[in-house]
Design a protein around this motif. Structure first.
Motif, short mmCIF file in Angstrom:
data_model
loop_
_atom_site.label_atom_id
_atom_site.label_comp_id
_atom_site.label_asym_id
_atom_site.label_seq_id
_atom_site.Cartn_x
_atom_site.Cartn_y
_atom_site.Cartn_z
N TYR A 1 0.84 -1.19 0.00
CA TYR A 1 0.00 0.00 0.00
C TYR A 1 0.88 1.25 0.00
O TYR A 1 1.85 1.32 0.74
CB TYR A 1 -0.96 0.01 1.19
CG TYR A 1 -2.00 -1.08 1.08
CD1 TYR A 1 -2.96 -1.02 0.08
CD2 TYR A 1 -2.01 -2.16 1.93
CE1 TYR A 1 -3.91 -2.02 -0.06
CE2 TYR A 1 -2.95 -3.16 1.81
CZ TYR A 1 -3.90 -3.09 0.81
OH TYR A 1 -4.83 -4.08 0.67
N GLY B 1 -1.20 3.47 3.86
CA GLY B 1 -2.37 2.76 4.40
C GLY B 1 -3.30 3.61 5.24
O GLY B 1 -4.41 3.20 5.53
N THR C 1 -6.55 5.85 1.78
CA THR C 1 -7.60 4.84 1.79
C THR C 1 -8.92 5.59 1.59
O THR C 1 -9.16 6.59 2.25
CB THR C 1 -7.62 4.07 3.12
OG1 THR C 1 -6.39 3.39 3.26
CG2 THR C 1 -8.76 3.08 3.17
N ARG D 1 -7.72 1.27 -2.15
CA ARG D 1 -6.39 1.67 -1.68
C ARG D 1 -5.38 1.51 -2.81
O ARG D 1 -5.30 0.46 -3.43
CB ARG D 1 -5.97 0.80 -0.50
CG ARG D 1 -6.91 0.92 0.70
CD ARG D 1 -6.62 -0.10 1.76
NE ARG D 1 -5.40 0.25 2.48
CZ ARG D 1 -4.88 -0.52 3.42
NH1 ARG D 1 -5.41 -1.67 3.74
NH2 ARG D 1 -3.77 -0.14 4.03
#
Length: 132
Positions: A8, A11, A15, A95
């Motif tokens: 990611y 994160g 998101t 994401r």
């Protein structure tokens, strides 16, 4: 950012959860990055995104593939968009993810608004819009 495996991008701040009543969304990512240090070559950087934890498009090569070319100190601007269809009504989490070309090592930096006087002031954007 690791090699050969998606991680990611951020994160916490990148998101996006959207509640939809239709079945189709437009996903857009925009950001500027550069190869910070340690690269003996300039590898490709691959981008994709997940919906509810599953990569929805692009497979191992992602939806976007970029490199700074010959100069590691040149920032690279990236924008990608994709349409995700056939989603059920309700809440969905999106994401962005990235990974380095296999065999690469070094550090990458994604600009995140640290300085309003130059390019490092670029703020990454990740948007999800219901379109149908």
């Amino acid at each position: 950012v690791s090699q050969s495996r998606y991680a990611y991008v951020d994160g916490t701040n990148l998101t996006y959860t959207v509640n939809i009543s239709g079945s189709k969304v437009l996903v857009m990512f925009q950001g500027m990055f550069y190869y910070a240090n340690g690269f003996s070559n300039l590898p490709y950087l691959y981008f994709t995104f997940t919906c509810n934890g599953t990569v929805t498009t692009g497979g191992s090569v992602g939806i976007a593939k970029v490199s700074s070319g010959q100069n590691a100190q040149v920032p690279v601007w990236l924008t990608f968009m994709d349409v995700v269809e056939n989603l059920p009504t309700g809440s969905h989490e999106f994401r962005p993810q990235w990974h380095l070309q296999s065999g690469a090592s070094g550090s990458l930096l994604l600009y995140a608004g640290a300085n309003s006087d130059d390019m490092t002031g670029s703020i990454p954007r990740f948007l999800v819009l219901e379109i149908a």
